[in-house]
Motif scaffolding. Structure first.
Motif, PDB file in Angstrom:
ATOM      1  N   THR A 175       0.863  -1.176   0.000  1.00  0.00           N
ATOM      2  CA  THR A 175       0.000   0.000   0.000  1.00  0.00           C
ATOM      3  C   THR A 175       0.897   1.223   0.000  1.00  0.00           C
ATOM      4  O   THR A 175       1.795   1.324   0.846  1.00  0.00           O
ATOM      5  CB  THR A 175      -0.880   0.056   1.264  1.00  0.00           C
ATOM      6  OG1 THR A 175      -1.494  -1.215   1.436  1.00  0.00           O
ATOM      7  CG2 THR A 175      -1.958   1.114   1.148  1.00  0.00           C
ATOM      8  N   VAL A 176       0.672   2.127  -0.937  1.00  0.00           N
ATOM      9  CA  VAL A 176       1.498   3.335  -0.981  1.00  0.00           C
ATOM     10  C   VAL A 176       0.931   4.312   0.055  1.00  0.00           C
ATOM     11  O   VAL A 176      -0.264   4.596   0.050  1.00  0.00           O
ATOM     12  CB  VAL A 176       1.461   3.986  -2.383  1.00  0.00           C
ATOM     13  CG1 VAL A 176       2.630   4.950  -2.534  1.00  0.00           C
ATOM     14  CG2 VAL A 176       1.539   2.937  -3.483  1.00  0.00           C
ATOM     15  N   VAL A 177       1.798   4.790   0.957  1.00  0.00           N
ATOM     16  CA  VAL A 177       1.322   5.651   2.050  1.00  0.00           C
ATOM     17  C   VAL A 177       2.288   6.814   2.304  1.00  0.00           C
ATOM     18  O   VAL A 177       3.433   6.783   1.862  1.00  0.00           O
ATOM     19  CB  VAL A 177       1.199   4.850   3.380  1.00  0.00           C
ATOM     20  CG1 VAL A 177      -0.004   3.945   3.377  1.00  0.00           C
ATOM     21  CG2 VAL A 177       2.466   4.047   3.670  1.00  0.00           C
ATOM     22  N   HIS A 178       1.798   7.782   3.050  1.00  0.00           N
ATOM     23  CA  HIS A 178       2.679   8.838   3.583  1.00  0.00           C
ATOM     24  C   HIS A 178       2.958   8.513   5.049  1.00  0.00           C
ATOM     25  O   HIS A 178       2.065   8.031   5.743  1.00  0.00           O
ATOM     26  CB  HIS A 178       1.954  10.198   3.561  1.00  0.00           C
ATOM     27  CG  HIS A 178       1.858  10.795   2.192  1.00  0.00           C
ATOM     28  ND1 HIS A 178       0.659  11.184   1.633  1.00  0.00           N
ATOM     29  CD2 HIS A 178       2.818  11.092   1.276  1.00  0.00           C
ATOM     30  CE1 HIS A 178       0.881  11.690   0.434  1.00  0.00           C
ATOM     31  NE2 HIS A 178       2.176  11.638   0.184  1.00  0.00           N
ATOM     32  N   ASN A 179       4.158   8.816   5.524  1.00  0.00           N
ATOM     33  CA  ASN A 179       4.370   8.694   6.980  1.00  0.00           C
ATOM     34  C   ASN A 179       4.075  10.041   7.637  1.00  0.00           C
ATOM     35  O   ASN A 179       3.622  10.981   6.967  1.00  0.00           O
ATOM     36  CB  ASN A 179       5.789   8.184   7.289  1.00  0.00           C
ATOM     37  CG  ASN A 179       6.873   9.187   6.904  1.00  0.00           C
ATOM     38  OD1 ASN A 179       6.565  10.286   6.427  1.00  0.00           O
ATOM     39  ND2 ASN A 179       8.124   8.808   7.094  1.00  0.00           N
ATOM     40  N   GLU A 180       4.334  10.124   8.933  1.00  0.00           N
ATOM     41  CA  GLU A 180       3.990  11.362   9.649  1.00  0.00           C
ATOM     42  C   GLU A 180       4.754  12.575   9.132  1.00  0.00           C
ATOM     43  O   GLU A 180       4.293  13.702   9.221  1.00  0.00           O
ATOM     44  CB  GLU A 180       4.241  11.179  11.146  1.00  0.00           C
ATOM     45  CG  GLU A 180       3.089  10.428  11.810  1.00  0.00           C
ATOM     46  CD  GLU A 180       3.407   9.972  13.213  1.00  0.00           C
ATOM     47  OE1 GLU A 180       4.444  10.393  13.768  1.00  0.00           O
ATOM     48  OE2 GLU A 180       2.598   9.189  13.746  1.00  0.00           O
ATOM     49  N   GLN A 181       5.920  12.326   8.576  1.00  0.00           N
ATOM     50  CA  GLN A 181       6.712  13.440   8.021  1.00  0.00           C
ATOM     51  C   GLN A 181       6.293  13.787   6.591  1.00  0.00           C
ATOM     52  O   GLN A 181       6.895  14.639   5.946  1.00  0.00           O
ATOM     53  CB  GLN A 181       8.211  13.090   8.026  1.00  0.00           C
ATOM     54  CG  GLN A 181       8.875  13.053   9.389  1.00  0.00           C
ATOM     55  CD  GLN A 181       8.467  11.830  10.204  1.00  0.00           C
ATOM     56  OE1 GLN A 181       8.447  10.719   9.695  1.00  0.00           O
ATOM     57  NE2 GLN A 181       8.121  12.044  11.472  1.00  0.00           N
ATOM     58  N   GLY A 182       5.300  13.075   6.093  1.00  0.00           N
ATOM     59  CA  GLY A 182       4.821  13.361   4.738  1.00  0.00           C
ATOM     60  C   GLY A 182       5.642  12.682   3.653  1.00  0.00           C
ATOM     61  O   GLY A 182       5.463  12.946   2.464  1.00  0.00           O
ATOM     62  N   GLU A 183       6.558  11.801   4.057  1.00  0.00           N
ATOM     63  CA  GLU A 183       7.357  11.096   3.049  1.00  0.00           C
ATOM     64  C   GLU A 183       6.561   9.921   2.480  1.00  0.00           C
ATOM     65  O   GLU A 183       5.696   9.358   3.158  1.00  0.00           O
ATOM     66  CB  GLU A 183       8.659  10.562   3.677  1.00  0.00           C
ATOM     67  CG  GLU A 183       9.581  11.658   4.152  1.00  0.00           C
ATOM     68  CD  GLU A 183      10.510  11.215   5.276  1.00  0.00           C
ATOM     69  OE1 GLU A 183      11.542  11.869   5.444  1.00  0.00           O
ATOM     70  OE2 GLU A 183      10.189  10.231   5.984  1.00  0.00           O
ATOM     71  N   VAL A 184       6.924   9.560   1.252  1.00  0.00           N
ATOM     72  CA  VAL A 184       6.209   8.469   0.582  1.00  0.00           C
ATOM     73  C   VAL A 184       6.896   7.134   0.861  1.00  0.00           C
ATOM     74  O   VAL A 184       8.124   7.042   0.873  1.00  0.00           O
ATOM     75  CB  VAL A 184       6.176   8.720  -0.947  1.00  0.00           C
ATOM     76  CG1 VAL A 184       5.571   7.526  -1.685  1.00  0.00           C
ATOM     77  CG2 VAL A 184       5.398   9.992  -1.254  1.00  0.00           C
ATOM     78  N   GLY A 185       6.074   6.134   1.085  1.00  0.00           N
ATOM     79  CA  GLY A 185       6.628   4.786   1.301  1.00  0.00           C
ATOM     80  C   GLY A 185       5.548   3.732   1.157  1.00  0.00           C
ATOM     81  O   GLY A 185       4.471   4.006   0.613  1.00  0.00           O
ATOM     82  N   PHE A 186       5.849   2.539   1.642  1.00  0.00           N
ATOM     83  CA  PHE A 186       4.913   1.420   1.486  1.00  0.00           C
ATOM     84  C   PHE A 186       4.647   0.720   2.808  1.00  0.00           C
ATOM     85  O   PHE A 186       5.561   0.524   3.599  1.00  0.00           O
ATOM     86  CB  PHE A 186       5.506   0.357   0.541  1.00  0.00           C
ATOM     87  CG  PHE A 186       5.828   0.894  -0.813  1.00  0.00           C
ATOM     88  CD1 PHE A 186       4.859   0.928  -1.795  1.00  0.00           C
ATOM     89  CD2 PHE A 186       7.091   1.384  -1.094  1.00  0.00           C
ATOM     90  CE1 PHE A 186       5.146   1.438  -3.048  1.00  0.00           C
ATOM     91  CE2 PHE A 186       7.390   1.895  -2.342  1.00  0.00           C
ATOM     92  CZ  PHE A 186       6.414   1.921  -3.319  1.00  0.00           C
ATOM     93  N   LYS A 187       3.385   0.349   2.966  1.00  0.00           N
ATOM     94  CA  LYS A 187       3.054  -0.620   4.017  1.00  0.00           C
ATOM     95  C   LYS A 187       3.170  -1.979   3.343  1.00  0.00           C
ATOM     96  O   LYS A 187       2.607  -2.188   2.262  1.00  0.00           O
ATOM     97  CB  LYS A 187       1.639  -0.368   4.513  1.00  0.00           C
ATOM     98  CG  LYS A 187       1.243  -1.253   5.646  1.00  0.00           C
ATOM     99  CD  LYS A 187       0.140  -0.602   6.432  1.00  0.00           C
ATOM    100  CE  LYS A 187      -1.151  -1.333   6.147  1.00  0.00           C
ATOM    101  NZ  LYS A 187      -2.245  -0.798   6.933  1.00  0.00           N
ATOM    102  N   VAL A 188       3.921  -2.891   3.959  1.00  0.00           N
ATOM    103  CA  VAL A 188       4.222  -4.158   3.284  1.00  0.00           C
ATOM    104  C   VAL A 188       3.525  -5.321   3.979  1.00  0.00           C
ATOM    105  O   VAL A 188       3.705  -5.555   5.180  1.00  0.00           O
ATOM    106  CB  VAL A 188       5.750  -4.425   3.288  1.00  0.00           C
ATOM    107  CG1 VAL A 188       6.068  -5.702   2.508  1.00  0.00           C
ATOM    108  CG2 VAL A 188       6.512  -3.242   2.721  1.00  0.00           C
ATOM    109  N   MET A 189       2.738  -6.040   3.191  1.00  0.00           N
ATOM    110  CA  MET A 189       2.051  -7.231   3.684  1.00  0.00           C
ATOM    111  C   MET A 189       2.631  -8.437   2.981  1.00  0.00           C
ATOM    112  O   MET A 189       2.891  -8.377   1.780  1.00  0.00           O
ATOM    113  CB  MET A 189       0.594  -7.145   3.226  1.00  0.00           C
ATOM    114  CG  MET A 189      -0.399  -7.003   4.299  1.00  0.00           C
ATOM    115  SD  MET A 189      -2.006  -6.925   3.453  1.00  0.00           S
ATOM    116  CE  MET A 189      -3.020  -6.745   4.848  1.00  0.00           C
ATOM    117  N   VAL A 190       2.797  -9.543   3.700  1.00  0.00           N
ATOM    118  CA  VAL A 190       3.221 -10.776   3.004  1.00  0.00           C
ATOM    119  C   VAL A 190       2.376 -11.960   3.440  1.00  0.00           C
ATOM    120  O   VAL A 190       1.765 -11.960   4.511  1.00  0.00           O
ATOM    121  CB  VAL A 190       4.697 -11.189   3.270  1.00  0.00           C
ATOM    122  CG1 VAL A 190       5.671 -10.327   2.558  1.00  0.00           C
ATOM    123  CG2 VAL A 190       4.969 -11.295   4.738  1.00  0.00           C
ATOM    124  N   GLY A 191       2.416 -12.976   2.596  1.00  0.00           N
ATOM    125  CA  GLY A 191       1.860 -14.270   2.993  1.00  0.00           C
ATOM    126  C   GLY A 191       0.373 -14.431   2.819  1.00  0.00           C
ATOM    127  O   GLY A 191      -0.231 -15.262   3.485  1.00  0.00           O
TER     128      GLY A 191
END
Ligand code: HEM
Ligand code: SF4
Length: 568
Positions: free
Chosen positions: A188-204
């Motif tokens: 899932t493409v998300v922003h963190n609290e600092q507004g940076e872009v990243g991913f929430k990673v799910m597996v399995g």
């Protein structure tokens, strides 16, 4: 959308030349079927009940009208005039001649498409939200990342022989429309609290005989590290995934066996070695790829079009279609349109060559020559002006593509089942068709509201039955076809695995079984509660009780006696 560069063209061309020679050798009997099998599978060619089947990838579901026309051409020239859109944004052709396959692949390559890695124990097509880039609820456009992952996964030398196939889905909106919880990796493409872009990673996550929902192993992964982190996941899987038992080979079994926490710790340790290595994504590379996904030349429009509102007020059928099949767009005055491939008499997901051509034509005239394939086996015109919806609706309706049923009971997912698939235990298409016939009253369907019905012809779960609000699974009992029903499954943000309600039914009983399930829901729902909410609130007991309470009538055209008792 992404355009191939010289390198892309070259590798696909070389691959086809290599495959052409493999086919020649097979036809000349220089290769046995056994020797040829892994070679054809690497190029998306399966052998099914009646003929070869070719699976072609539509990366993250995005297509140009030119590519769509090529699909129609292939259906007409090399198949029986239709294609089948699947849940992982592929198209499958069911009646292919081996001799034609190298030429079909050449035709596909001419429009920058291929069938590589649509089979085998490798990383498969990267799938995404069909409204990526245009959804009103989008947080970040996932397409540049999906394309980067596509390039990274195709021909990845280290991961060409994984313990089992590997599926990655990526979603960038608030609502999960990519079924990420039932994928090997769900991002899932998300922003963190600092507004940076990243991913929430799910597996399995995954379905099949052991359905498991994915576990979150990292809440925030900075975007620069997506490839190195995924590389670490795949390395752990490649080392420790079971190769001794095909049924226990998916990453979901490994994650479940050692626990998501332990798995995550192993990934982090592996990652420490390669983090910041050459596969780290740079801003320049991200921007290069993102440049392919810039917005089309949208007109500046008012948020509400008066004429459109008037048509809605005057025409109930149009209003129903808008309500179900038209989705909000992030640009004022625009909307995304779902063209439903579900209607009486047609297997879910099937489209004729003429329809495919026609949809390409609609995309040219109404939607910047682009379209999408959805994981619900429908098609999408992503960028339509509100003021053109009425005209578009009339045209789509005339071509049987405007059933106002998106998200309703008859908008079901269904695998090809026993009519085509050599792995099937039972047919699934006739069940889908009988249920569509039984629920042919649109007012009734709209009253029932949101409901996901998913049908698979065997335990492999291609039809996603585990995560259907109502799931139907074809089973074999002493050589006869029966159907097991589950309730309470869900896909998306609140994914859940359904629970089986009891002994299975004959094909002829299924429409009545469905009717009884719906009656329980209508009886027990509170206000406008959706089916899934009622089902999760009351559990399966009331459904079980009512469905099995009395004898179930069967459909006569299945050749069974009306009044047969429930089969065990
Ligand atoms: C005749 C054609 C098909 C064949 C031979 C086939 C084969 C298979 C097999 C063998 C599996 C099980 C994989 C495993 O054990 O991990 C599977 C799973 C699956 N297939 Fe198909 N399939 C076909 C058509 C389709 C269609 C039409 C769809 C879409 C409706 C589809 C979507 C899927 C999905 C989503 C899964 C589940 C993956 C998971 O476990 O997470 N397949 N298929
Ligand atoms: S669920 Fe089974 S029957 Fe249906 S397509 Fe998949 S493998 Fe074939």
């Amino acid at each position: 959308m992404y355009r191939y560069d010289q390198h892309d063209h070259q590798i696909i061309k070389e691959r086809i030349a290599q495959y052409r020679d493999q086919v020649r050798r097979r036809l000349a009997d220089e290769l046995t079927e056994e020797e040829f099998l892994p070679l054809r599978l690497q190029n998306g060619l399966y052998m099914q009940r009646h003929a070869y089947m070719l699976r072609v990838a539509v990366p993250y579901g995005m297509l140009s009208s030119t590519q769509m026309r090529k699909f129609a051409h292939i259906a007409r020239k090399y198949d029986r005039g239709y294609g089948h859109f699947t849940t992982r944004q592929n198209i499958q052709y069911n009646w292919i001649n081996l001799e034609d396959t190298p030429t079909i692949l050449e035709e596909l390559a001419s429009v920058e498409m291929h069938a590589i890695q649509t089979s085998g124990n490798c990383m498969r097509n990267i799938t995404s939200d069909e409204f990526a880039g245009v959804a009103a609820d989008e947080i970040i456009d996932p397409r540049p990342y999906a394309e980067i992952l596509r390039q990274w996964t195709t021909f990845h030398p280290e991961f060409a022989y994984l313990p089992r196939k590997f599926k990655i889905a990526i979603n960038g909106s608030k609502e999960d429309r990519a079924a990420i919880a039932v994928h090997d990796i769900g991002l899932t493409v998300v922003h963190n609290e600092q507004g940076e872009v990243g991913f929430k990673v799910m597996v399995g996550g995954g379905m099949g005989r052991t359905p498991i929902l994915g576990s979150v192993i990292r809440e925030f992964l900075p975007w620069q590290h997506v490839m190195t982190y995924l590389e670490a996941i795949l390395r752990i899987y490649n080392q420790h995934g079971r190769r001794d038992n095909k049924y226990k080979a998916r990453i979901k079994i490994l994650v479940k066996a050692i626990g998501a926490d332990v798995f995550a710790a192993q990934v982090e340790a592996e990652w420490a070695d390669i983090k910041d290595g050459p596969a780290t994504l740079t801003e320049a590379e991200l921007q290069r790829v993102a440049a392919y996904f810039t917005a089309p030349a949208y007109a500046v429009l008012p948020a509400v079009d008066a004429e459109f509102e008037q048509h809605k007020a005057d025409n109930k059928a149009f209003a129903n279609w808008i309500k179900r099949n038209v989705k909000p767009h992030k640009v004022a005055g625009y909307a995304s349109v779902v063209l439903s491939l579900k209607k009486p008499g047609v297997p879910p997901g099937d489209a004729t060559a003429d329809q495919i051509d026609f949809v390409a034509d609609l995309a040219d005239r109404y939607s910047f020559a682009e379209l999408r394939v959805t994981h619900e086996q429908n098609l999408v015109l992503s960028d339509v002006q509100q003021s053109q919806l009425f005209a578009l609706w009339q045209e789509a309706k005339a071509h049987g593509l405007a059933t106002p049923n998106v998200g309703l009971l008859t908008d079901m997912i269904c695998c090809p089942g026993g009519d085509f698939c050599s792995l099937a235990n039972a047919k699934s298409i006739p069940i889908a068709l009988d249920i569509t016939d039984r629920f042919n009253d649109l007012d009734y369907l709209h009253d029932i509201g949101d409901l996901e019905l998913n049908i698979s012809g065997c335990i492999n779960a291609c039809g996603h039955h585990h995560v259907g609000n109502i799931g139907i699974l074809g089973v074999d009992k002493d050589g006869s076809e029966f159907y097991q029903v589950s309730i309470g499954g869900a896909q998306g943000n609140n994914s859940a695995i359904g629970k089986i309600i009891g002994p299975s039914f004959s094909a002829g009983q299924m429409p009545e079984v469905m009717e009884r399930i719906i009656q329980v829901y209508l009886r027990d729902r509170i206000d406008a509660e959706r089916f899934i909410d009622t089902a999760q609130r009351i559990g399966i007991a009331p459904f079980k009780e009512y469905v099995y309470a009395t004898t179930i009538k069967t459909l006569e055209h299945h050749g069974e006696d009306a009044g047969t008792v429930v089969s065990y």
